[in-house]
Design an enzyme around this catalytic site. Structure first.
Site, PDB file in Angstrom:
ATOM      1  N   LYS A  70     -30.372  -4.571   5.496  1.00 44.80           N
ATOM      2  CA  LYS A  70     -29.319  -5.587   5.664  1.00 44.80           C
ATOM      3  C   LYS A  70     -28.118  -4.969   6.361  1.00 44.80           C
ATOM      4  O   LYS A  70     -27.583  -3.961   5.911  1.00 44.80           O
ATOM      5  CB  LYS A  70     -28.911  -6.154   4.305  1.00 44.80           C
ATOM      6  N   ASN A 116     -17.473  -3.459   0.149  1.00 45.66           N
ATOM      7  CA  ASN A 116     -16.730  -3.264  -1.097  1.00 45.66           C
ATOM      8  C   ASN A 116     -17.061  -1.997  -1.873  1.00 45.66           C
ATOM      9  O   ASN A 116     -16.568  -1.814  -2.977  1.00 45.66           O
ATOM     10  CB  ASN A 116     -16.915  -4.498  -1.993  1.00 45.66           C
ATOM     11  N   THR A 117     -17.923  -1.161  -1.323  1.00 48.61           N
ATOM     12  CA  THR A 117     -18.157   0.164  -1.898  1.00 48.61           C
ATOM     13  C   THR A 117     -17.641   1.154  -0.855  1.00 48.61           C
ATOM     14  O   THR A 117     -18.166   1.190   0.267  1.00 48.61           O
ATOM     15  CB  THR A 117     -19.658   0.379  -2.180  1.00 48.61           C
ATOM     16  N   PHE A 171     -20.411  -4.407  -6.288  1.00 49.29           N
ATOM     17  CA  PHE A 171     -21.734  -4.133  -6.903  1.00 49.29           C
ATOM     18  C   PHE A 171     -21.664  -4.091  -8.436  1.00 49.29           C
ATOM     19  O   PHE A 171     -22.201  -3.178  -9.079  1.00 49.29           O
ATOM     20  CB  PHE A 171     -22.320  -2.809  -6.387  1.00 49.29           C
ATOM     21  N   ASN A 223     -14.844 -11.887  -1.118  1.00 49.38           N
ATOM     22  CA  ASN A 223     -15.159 -11.192  -2.367  1.00 49.38           C
ATOM     23  C   ASN A 223     -15.039  -9.688  -2.187  1.00 49.38           C
ATOM     24  O   ASN A 223     -15.276  -9.155  -1.115  1.00 49.38           O
ATOM     25  CB  ASN A 223     -16.557 -11.589  -2.863  1.00 49.38           C
ATOM     26  N   ASN A 276     -29.418  -2.055   1.275  1.00 45.61           N
ATOM     27  CA  ASN A 276     -28.102  -2.600   1.596  1.00 45.61           C
ATOM     28  C   ASN A 276     -27.121  -1.458   1.855  1.00 45.61           C
ATOM     29  O   ASN A 276     -26.740  -0.745   0.937  1.00 45.61           O
ATOM     30  CB  ASN A 276     -27.611  -3.481   0.436  1.00 45.61           C
ATOM     31  N   SER A 303     -22.344  -3.607   2.543  1.00 49.71           N
ATOM     32  CA  SER A 303     -21.272  -4.251   1.779  1.00 49.71           C
ATOM     33  C   SER A 303     -19.954  -3.559   2.094  1.00 49.71           C
ATOM     34  O   SER A 303     -19.886  -2.330   2.105  1.00 49.71           O
ATOM     35  CB  SER A 303     -21.546  -4.147   0.281  1.00 49.71           C
ATOM     36  N   ASN A 356     -24.434  -9.307   6.424  1.00 44.60           N
ATOM     37  CA  ASN A 356     -23.593  -9.292   5.221  1.00 44.60           C
ATOM     38  C   ASN A 356     -22.238  -9.958   5.532  1.00 44.60           C
ATOM     39  O   ASN A 356     -22.058 -10.516   6.613  1.00 44.60           O
ATOM     40  CB  ASN A 356     -23.413  -7.835   4.769  1.00 44.60           C
ATOM     41  N   ASN A 387     -32.622  -6.304  -3.685  1.00 48.31           N
ATOM     42  CA  ASN A 387     -31.649  -5.678  -2.803  1.00 48.31           C
ATOM     43  C   ASN A 387     -31.050  -4.472  -3.528  1.00 48.31           C
ATOM     44  O   ASN A 387     -30.519  -4.606  -4.629  1.00 48.31           O
ATOM     45  CB  ASN A 387     -30.599  -6.749  -2.463  1.00 48.31           C
ATOM     46  N   GLY A 432     -19.311 -17.543   4.484  1.00 53.67           N
ATOM     47  CA  GLY A 432     -19.189 -18.985   4.661  1.00 53.67           C
ATOM     48  C   GLY A 432     -19.009 -19.392   6.111  1.00 53.67           C
ATOM     49  O   GLY A 432     -19.259 -18.612   7.044  1.00 53.67           O
ATOM     50  N   GLY A 464     -26.479 -11.225  -4.234  1.00 53.50           N
ATOM     51  CA  GLY A 464     -25.139 -11.246  -4.804  1.00 53.50           C
ATOM     52  C   GLY A 464     -24.922 -12.403  -5.750  1.00 53.50           C
ATOM     53  O   GLY A 464     -24.069 -12.328  -6.631  1.00 53.50           O
TER      54      GLY A 464
HETATM   55  C1  LIG Z   1     -19.484 -13.293  -4.230  1.00 51.25           C
HETATM   56  C2  LIG Z   1     -20.459 -12.651  -3.284  1.00 51.25           C
HETATM   57  C3  LIG Z   1     -21.164 -11.523  -3.679  1.00 51.25           C
HETATM   58  C4  LIG Z   1     -22.086 -10.929  -2.803  1.00 51.25           C
HETATM   59  N1  LIG Z   1     -22.775  -9.827  -3.235  1.00 51.25           N
HETATM   60  C5  LIG Z   1     -23.686  -9.266  -2.403  1.00 51.25           C
HETATM   61  C6  LIG Z   1     -24.473  -8.170  -2.838  1.00 51.25           C
HETATM   62  O1  LIG Z   1     -24.371  -7.715  -3.976  1.00 51.25           O
HETATM   63  N2  LIG Z   1     -25.349  -7.632  -1.947  1.00 51.25           N
HETATM   64  C7  LIG Z   1     -25.518  -8.115  -0.674  1.00 51.25           C
HETATM   65  O2  LIG Z   1     -26.353  -7.599   0.074  1.00 51.25           O
HETATM   66  N3  LIG Z   1     -24.803  -9.186  -0.249  1.00 51.25           N
HETATM   67  C8  LIG Z   1     -23.909  -9.757  -1.081  1.00 51.25           C
HETATM   68  N4  LIG Z   1     -23.188 -10.835  -0.655  1.00 51.25           N
HETATM   69  C9  LIG Z   1     -23.359 -11.302   0.757  1.00 51.25           C
HETATM   70  C10 LIG Z   1     -24.336 -12.459   0.859  1.00 51.25           C
HETATM   71  O3  LIG Z   1     -25.630 -12.076   0.452  1.00 51.25           O
HETATM   72  C11 LIG Z   1     -24.400 -12.974   2.316  1.00 51.25           C
HETATM   73  O4  LIG Z   1     -24.882 -11.936   3.156  1.00 51.25           O
HETATM   74  C12 LIG Z   1     -23.019 -13.413   2.829  1.00 51.25           C
HETATM   75  O5  LIG Z   1     -22.291 -14.077   1.811  1.00 51.25           O
HETATM   76  C13 LIG Z   1     -23.142 -14.363   4.040  1.00 51.25           C
HETATM   77  O6  LIG Z   1     -23.832 -15.527   3.697  1.00 51.25           O
HETATM   78  P1  LIG Z   1     -23.092 -16.933   3.325  1.00 51.25           P
HETATM   79  O7  LIG Z   1     -22.095 -17.210   4.401  1.00 51.25           O
HETATM   80  O8  LIG Z   1     -24.212 -17.933   3.251  1.00 51.25           O
HETATM   81  O9  LIG Z   1     -22.447 -16.721   1.993  1.00 51.25           O
HETATM   82  C14 LIG Z   1     -22.269 -11.453  -1.513  1.00 51.25           C
HETATM   83  C15 LIG Z   1     -21.575 -12.606  -1.118  1.00 51.25           C
HETATM   84  C16 LIG Z   1     -20.679 -13.215  -1.985  1.00 51.25           C
HETATM   85  C17 LIG Z   1     -19.934 -14.439  -1.544  1.00 51.25           C
END
Ligand SMILES: Cc1cc2nc3c(=O)[nH]c(=O)nc-3n(C[C@H](O)[C@H](O)[C@H](O)COP(=O)(O)O)c2cc1C
Length: 329
Positions: A208, A176-177, A110, A106, A171, A174, A237, A138, A258, A58
């Site tokens: 994932k 968001n889809t 995608f 977020n 994946n 997510s 995720n 991914n 986070g 991401g």
């Molecule tokens: C802005 C944003 C966009 C993300 N986009 C994707 C994505 O496209 N595909 C995916 O598998 N995870 C995506 N993630 C999830 C991260 O890969 C991760 O699984 C999640 O943020 C938890 O880790 P963290 O707490 O270290 O951020 C996204 C996370 C953020 C914050």
């Protein structure tokens, strides 16, 4: 220094604009500080990783920052999520900062330039002869693709990208889809994984999963991943839960990442490890410090990834994690 910059300037900017500025900063810093910090090397799924720390999916959706992130200390970079066709993602604003929680919400949806563009970029990179990190790709489905046709989107991505990836990630987690996470049900998941496998050749496949999965779904998914001989799971995720957090933006639709995600990410890691000794596990969600990394590895993870920690702790975060600088912080 980064904290000062973050508090004085970055925190006040629109998060997506700050991300674009960050990309410029990463290019400059990577060029200036290109001496990589070596961590403890390891082999996972038959791949040699220079250290345990990876950039989660991401952040570099289109594979434009792979070498720079490597120079900043990431042993692996997971690009994407990429879909067969380019798509714009959701309307802005779609990224929100919850600074007091060191979290983000977020609903990017995608946004990406599509599988062909990523394949062309990876091909150039592979032929450049330059030293690269382990590259994970991914893959996901386009928003317009129905659930019934989802497997063909994963097949298209695998076909175009498997030979250029060190590992592939399916994946289906997510938030968001619309409808994507329903594909985690094994009846929907099986054809997707089989189609991906059919086109992946010898490239290892990871799945994932979402942190919001209940125990029985988790057991079924682990059993399916084992039966289909996947290499492992990425756990996890972003979450749709808002438990334990309050303040501005908390009610925004989307996935939370986070610090608040850490307890659930650890719990799920332990559950998956208890269910399977053979699957590799990449632990992601709320990792902030070197001691977090050690705890995840001790709980059974083979590798660790982060995204939000990089946003809050700055460009030298991966080096610090692999060097143990943030120990105890
Ligand atoms: C802005 C944003 C966009 C993300 N986009 C994707 C994505 O496209 N595909 C995916 O598998 N995870 C995506 N993630 C999830 C991260 O890969 C991760 O699984 C999640 O943020 C938890 O880790 P963290 O707490 O270290 O951020 C996204 C996370 C953020 C914050």
């Amino acid at each position: 220094m980064y904290r000062l910059l973050f508090n004085l300037i970055l925190k006040r900017l629109d998060p997506e604009f700050a991300h674009s500025l960050g990309v410029i900063g990463i290019r400059i810093l990577a060029a200036l500080f290109s001496r990589r910090i070596q961590g403890r090397a390891r082999e996972v799924a038959g791949i040699r990783f220079e250290n345990a720390i990876g950039m989660a999916a991401g952040f570099d959706k289109n594979g434009k920052l792979i070498r720079q992130l490597y120079q900043l200390g990431f042993g692996h970079v997971e690009v994407g999520t990429v879909t067969p066709l380019a798509q714009p993602g959701n309307p802005k604003p779609r990224l929100f900062r919850l600074a007091e929680h060191r979290a983000l919400i977020n609903r990017m949806g995608f946004n990406n330039e599509g599988a062909d563009a990523l394949a062309a970029r990876l091909e150039r990179l592979r032929y450049s002869g330059k030293k690269l990190p382990v590259i994970g790709v991914n893959i996901g489905k386009n928003k317009q693709t129905s659930a019934e046709m989802a497997a063909s989107d994963y097949a298209v991505c695998a076909k175009k990208l498997a030979s250029l990836a060190d590992y592939l990630v399916v994946n289906v987690s997510s938030p968001n889809t619309p409808g994507l996470r329903d594909l985690q049900q094994v009846t929907a998941l099986r054809p997707i994984l089989e189609a991906t496998k059919q086109h992946a050749g010898a490239t290892p496949i990871f799945l994932k999963i979402a942190p919001d999965m209940d125990n029985s779904d988790l057991e079924a998914v682990v059993a399916l991943a084992t039966e289909l001989e996947l290499s492992g799971l990425i756990v996890a995720n972003t979450t749709i839960s808002r438990e334990g957090i309050s303040g501005p933006h908390v009610q925004e639709t989307g996935g939370l990442s986070g610090a608040p995600l850490a307890p659930r990410a650890i719990e799920l890691l332990q559950k998956v490890r208890a269910l399977s000794q053979s699957l590799a596990i990449i632990s992601v969600g709320g990792v902030e410090s070197a001691s977090d990394v050690r705890a995840r590895l001790a709980a059974g993870a083979d590798l660790v990834q982060g995204y939000t920690g990089f946003v809050y702790h700055g460009p030298f975060w991966a080096r610090a994690l692999s060097r143990g600088d943030l120990q105890g912080s």
